[in-house]
Design an enzyme around this catalytic site. Structure first.
Site, PDB file in Angstrom:
ATOM      1  CE  LYS A   9      -2.020   2.792  -2.585  1.00  0.00           C
ATOM      2  NZ  LYS A   9      -0.952   2.766  -3.592  1.00  0.00           N
ATOM      3  CB  SER A  52      -0.361   2.120   5.063  1.00  0.00           C
ATOM      4  OG  SER A  52      -0.544   0.721   4.959  1.00  0.00           O
TER       5      SER A  52
END
Length: 434
Positions: free
Chosen positions: A61, A333
């Protein structure tokens, strides 16, 4: 597709992603992509891992949040920004806003992991907790943006955010060429939209596979419905064989999941359109596979992955035949796992593998009975880590007691061997599973 979505979709391209890479520069970590020899052997595929959990805020992110902030005008920066997130996007926006001198308000669900809330506060953001889900938080963030004149930094429904996430794929293709497939966790769809845009432009034969949990699977179901519609209209039937590889749909929406980072009710029209246009397949994984993947990454790769961060590996674990013999990259991730959840996940993994076993043993309540039990266990090479007596809530004679033994064992076979040894010594033994 409406005009707004079509316009936004055109704004996502290889060119905008390459521009994002230049814009981000050294402000973002070029994370490693390594082949895992151990996991390759265990899964039957040549497995590569892209460690986005090594970004500063421990998730991919950072890329999209920073790219969006760098694209803001000076006027927008002075207004301040607002974002809704369960944790990873929140931390990324908070961190980079503080670096750039932008005031940030973050709306997080009341159910957000404590560690993610604490980290977001520590990074200097004004945190507002509202709603039980990210979707409820997002609606509240929209209301606050209108009321306070704040600029929204959406976690996925934004071409600048998607372009930032896509920079991950530029690194991946440079570091691990000639891949057969890349497996990407999917919540709102921003990451896979950026990854697929790059892959289809630079490596069109590379299969882009999305992964959702069986409990939050709207994007996967929408994709499958589109595929079924294409099969129905295909007189050759060639698509049917490919579709048959997709695991069946299971599970309701809205339940709790270890993968809270991708527990999004549905993607946006923009990201769903990009998924439908560019992604080759969508799989779903169950909670057991997510736990398995988190534990494997910790044990074999010495890296912490949260449930969403381990979802790509979970897909390879749960569907080994689908990936067998292929050169596969999994995007790890994120690594922002709550310590308490991590501890529970590790212990549950030890129990499932038989390295932590629980036996219930009924014995005579006399001096020396416990010593006899511990002698038998010691002779098997197991170690007693906890023992409890139960004397009251039993439908047995008053002169008998029940022992609950928690044992450290080598594996499932060793745990069964301990139980057999106790039975051979004349004790009634029940092994507690699950």
């Amino acid at each position: 597709m409406n005009d707004d979505v079509a316009t936004a979709e055109r704004a996502v391209s290889l060119a905008t992603i390459e521009q994002a890479r230049t814009r981000l520069g050294s402000q973002i970590v070029h994370t490693p992509t390594n082949k895992s020899e151990t996991l390759s052997l265990r899964t039957g595929s040549e497995l590569w891992l892209k460690f986005e959990n090594q970004q500063f805020t421990a998730s991919f992110k950072d890329r999209g949040a920073l790219n969006k902030l760098l694209c803001l005008s000076e006027t927008e920066r002075r207004q301040g920004v607002i974002a809704a997130s369960a944790g990873n996007h929140a931390q990324a926006v908070a961190h980079h806003s503080r670096r750039l001198g932008i005031a940030a308000t973050i709306v997080m669900p009341v159910s957000a992991p404590f560690a993610k809330v604490s980290n977001t506060l520590a990074l200097g953001a004004d945190v507002v907790q509202f709603g039980q889900t990210v979707d409820a938080s997002n609606e509240h963030a929209l209301e606050l943006a209108r009321a306070r004149g704040l600029v929204r930094v959406h976690p996925f429904d934004d071409p600048d955010v998607i372009a930032g996430q896509g920079t991950l794929a530029l690194e991946l293709l440079a570091d691990a060429p000639n891949l057969d497939a890349v497996v990407v966790p999917v919540g709102g769809g921003g990451l896979i939209s950026g990854v697929a845009t790059v892959c289809k432009a630079l490596a069109p034969n590379l299969k882009v596979i999305g992964v959702q949990t069986e409990l939050f699977r709207r994007a996967a179901d929408s994709f499958r419905q589109r595929r079924e519609a294409l099969i129905d209209s295909d007189p050759s039937g060639d698509s049917e064989a490919s579709a048959a590889k997709v695991p069946p749909s299971l599970g309701p929406f809205g339940a709790d999941t270890l993968a809270d980072g991708i527990a999004v009710k549905s993607p946006s029209p923009l990201t769903q359109s990009l998924i439908d246009a560019l992604v080759d397949d969508m799989l779903t994984v169950d909670e057991s596979s997510l736990e398995h993947a988190c534990n494997d990454l910790l044990e074999f790769e010495k890296t912490v992955a949260e449930g969403a961060g381990a979802a790509a590996l979970a897909a390879v674990i749960q569907h080994p035949d689908y990936f067998a013999g292929r050169r596969v990259a999994c995007i790890v991730s994120g690594g922002n796992m709550d310590p308490r959840v991590m501890a529970d996940t590790i212990l549950r993994g030890l129990a499932r593998s038989g390295r932590l076993a629980r036996l219930r043993v009924d014995v005579r309540d006399l001096p020396g009975s416990l010593a006899e039990i511990t002698r038998v266990v010691a002779e098997t090479g197991a170690n007693i880590v906890d023992v409890r007596h139960e004397r009251v809530f039993l439908a047995t004679p008053a002169m008998r007691t029940r022992l609950s033994l928690e044992l450290a064992t080598r594996n499932d076979e060793h745990a069964e061997a301990v139980a057999r040894a106790l039975r051979s010594a004349g004790h009634a033994v029940l092994r507690i599973l699950g």
